[in-house]
Design an enzyme around this catalytic site. Structure first.
Site, PDB file in Angstrom:
ATOM      1  CB  VAL A  84      -0.957  -0.009   1.209  1.00  0.00           C
ATOM      2  CG1 VAL A  84      -1.735   1.304   1.285  1.00  0.00           C
ATOM      3  CG2 VAL A  84      -1.923  -1.177   1.130  1.00  0.00           C
ATOM      4  CB  THR A 110       6.722  -6.929   4.730  1.00  0.00           C
ATOM      5  OG1 THR A 110       6.330  -5.626   5.180  1.00  0.00           O
ATOM      6  CG2 THR A 110       6.633  -7.900   5.902  1.00  0.00           C
ATOM      7  NE  ARG A 164      -1.788  -9.076   2.853  1.00  0.00           N
ATOM      8  CZ  ARG A 164      -1.350  -7.826   2.918  1.00  0.00           C
ATOM      9  NH1 ARG A 164      -2.113  -6.889   3.436  1.00  0.00           N
ATOM     10  NH2 ARG A 164      -0.156  -7.515   2.466  1.00  0.00           N
ATOM     11  CE1 TYR A 182      -1.331  -5.464  11.321  1.00  0.00           C
ATOM     12  CE2 TYR A 182      -3.505  -6.462  11.177  1.00  0.00           C
ATOM     13  CZ  TYR A 182      -2.578  -5.548  10.722  1.00  0.00           C
ATOM     14  OH  TYR A 182      -2.888  -4.716   9.671  1.00  0.00           O
TER      15      TYR A 182
END
Length: 441
Positions: free
Chosen positions: A136, A159, A308, A267
């Protein structure tokens, strides 16, 4: 001979002294002619070198200007938009015609960042994006650079990937800093987009302690920076703060149903803590804070094999592997394309609303429905393989975005069937590369 000459000179001098003796009466010289009257020095100065002539010429020019100036002003431009200096600037009190001219233009509101009128260039902002090398974050960096801002990316590349930003390396308004937000950093910026944190289950479960430190210490450091320099701060939170929700769809007023000691709590609870810190800095230190709760997002540059569901299905279909469905496949998710999310983040940052705001696509799909869409897009012969569900996996997830629609004038534009092919083409190019196909960065 010399003595005779000397004696004669002495006699001559004596005769002169006798003639000028004190007994001689005083008689002034008679005036021969009026011209011999003494002339004052000031008048004498004026008549020399024609100075009087120059003075008279100067007086004549000045008088002519002041006499003709009112007459010339009648022939000047009478339009209100013509460039002229208002008389009110010299008198201090605006006159009636000038007040009507200025009334055409509304006063500029400098306290808000609303839309910039056409033809007026917007002020260039200096912006830092933590986690800007991620999925993103890199798309957000593209949008900010394309609109003319200066962007500083902070990323530790846990990441994130440099490949996501390599096309920006030659841009003079772009800067990349390898840094972990767990450690403080000093910068001078106008806005802070705080995205730094692993967001996929595979990554945040890999090092849960590091994940919670990033959410707590990293957020503290960036909020402290925002407080010191007066920057506006946007926190990218997550729909995971709702946990396994008992409310459907989820509104921002819902407090969630989260397991505080589960495998996902590093998280989930980490983001909940980050929201708490942001609001405490807002209330206690007057920091301008914005909070976005992001729902499932997909698009180009997602990490391969990150756990995901969309990236898993797409990568498996391209590699001719079975699509892995966990549980019975009836759990639901909503999927928004990355450009819609980026537009929502920018709209929130530029608004005057704190939030939190749900940013997601209310279109709801079960895992089995998503698998069918992926098969239609990539390989209709792909098979589905069922596996046991993971711990604390939410059964339903759908955002209520009415608040974002009303206050931010935002809603997603790209449907799953429109956006998925764009992601597939990116994954195909990367998977065909041997190193990328093996999961190497």
């Amino acid at each position: 001979m010399k003595q005779l000459h000397k004696q004669s000179s002495i006699n001559h001098r004596r005769d002169e002294e006798m003639s000028m003796g004190p007994t001689a009466p005083y008689s002034p010289k008679t005036l021969k002619h009026p011209r011999s009257l003494p002339i004052p020095r000031s008048i004498n100065y004026l008549f020399k070198e024609q100075r009087l002539l120059f003075i008279l010429v100067g007086i004549l020019i000045g008088s002519t200007f002041f006499i003709l100036q009112p007459t010339l002003s009648r022939f000047g431009p009478s339009e209100p938009n013509s460039f002229s200096v208002p008389r009110s600037f010299s008198s201090g009190l605006p006159q009636r015609d000038q007040v009507s001219d200025f009334a055409q233009y509304p006063p500029i509101n400098r306290g808000k960042l609303g839309r910039v009128p056409a033809g007026i260039p917007r002020k260039r902002s200096r912006i830092v994006v933590t986690g800007g090398a991620g999925f993103v974050g890199s798309h957000l960096v593209d949008k900010l650079l394309d609109r003319g801002d200066d962007v500083i990316v902070i990323d530790n590349f846990f990441t994130g990937r440099k490949e996501n930003l390599v096309h920006r390396f030659g841009n003079p308004r772009f800067e990349l800093i390898r840094h972990d937000v767990v450690e403080p950093i000093l910068l001078e910026v106008d806005q802070i987009y705080h995205l730094a944190c692993p967001a996929s289950p595979v990554h945040y479960k890999y090092n849960p302690v590091k994940t919670i430190k990033t959410n707590v210490m990293g957020t503290l450091n960036m909020l402290g920076l925002a407080k010191r320099i007066g920057a506006r701060f946007l926190l990218t939170s997550t729909s995971e703060v709702y946990g396994d929700p008992l409310e459907h769809p989820q509104k921002e007023t819902y407090w969630g149903n989260v397991n505080p000691i589960g495998e996902r709590s590093c998280y989930d609870e980490g983001k909940r803590t980050a929201e708490t810190l942001a609001m405490d800095y807002h209330r206690g230190a007057d920091v301008e804070v914005r909070i976005a709760r992001i729902f499932n997002t997909y698009g180009p540059r997602m990490c391969l094999d990150d756990g995901r569901v969309v990236s898993n299905f797409v990568a498996q279909a391209i590699r001719k592997q079975p699509l892995t469905v966990y549980g019975d496949g009836k759990q639901t998710r909503s999927f928004q394309y990355v450009s819609d999310l980026v537009n929502g983040l920018v709209a929130l940052m530029e608004s005057e609303h704190v939030g939190p705001f749900n940013l997601g696509n209310p279109g709801e799909f079960t895992m089995l429905e998503l698998a069918e869409v992926v098969k239609e897009t990539i390989d209709s012969s792909a098979t589905i393989e069922f596996r046991p569900n993971t711990a604390d996996d939410p059964h339903k997830r759908k955002p209520d975005i009415s608040k974002a629609k009303e206050l931010l004038n935002w809603e997603p534009k790209i449907s799953l069937r429109e956006g998925l092919p764009l992601m597939v083409s990116d994954f195909q190019n990367r998977i065909l590369n041997e190193d990328e196909g093996k999961g190497l960065k």
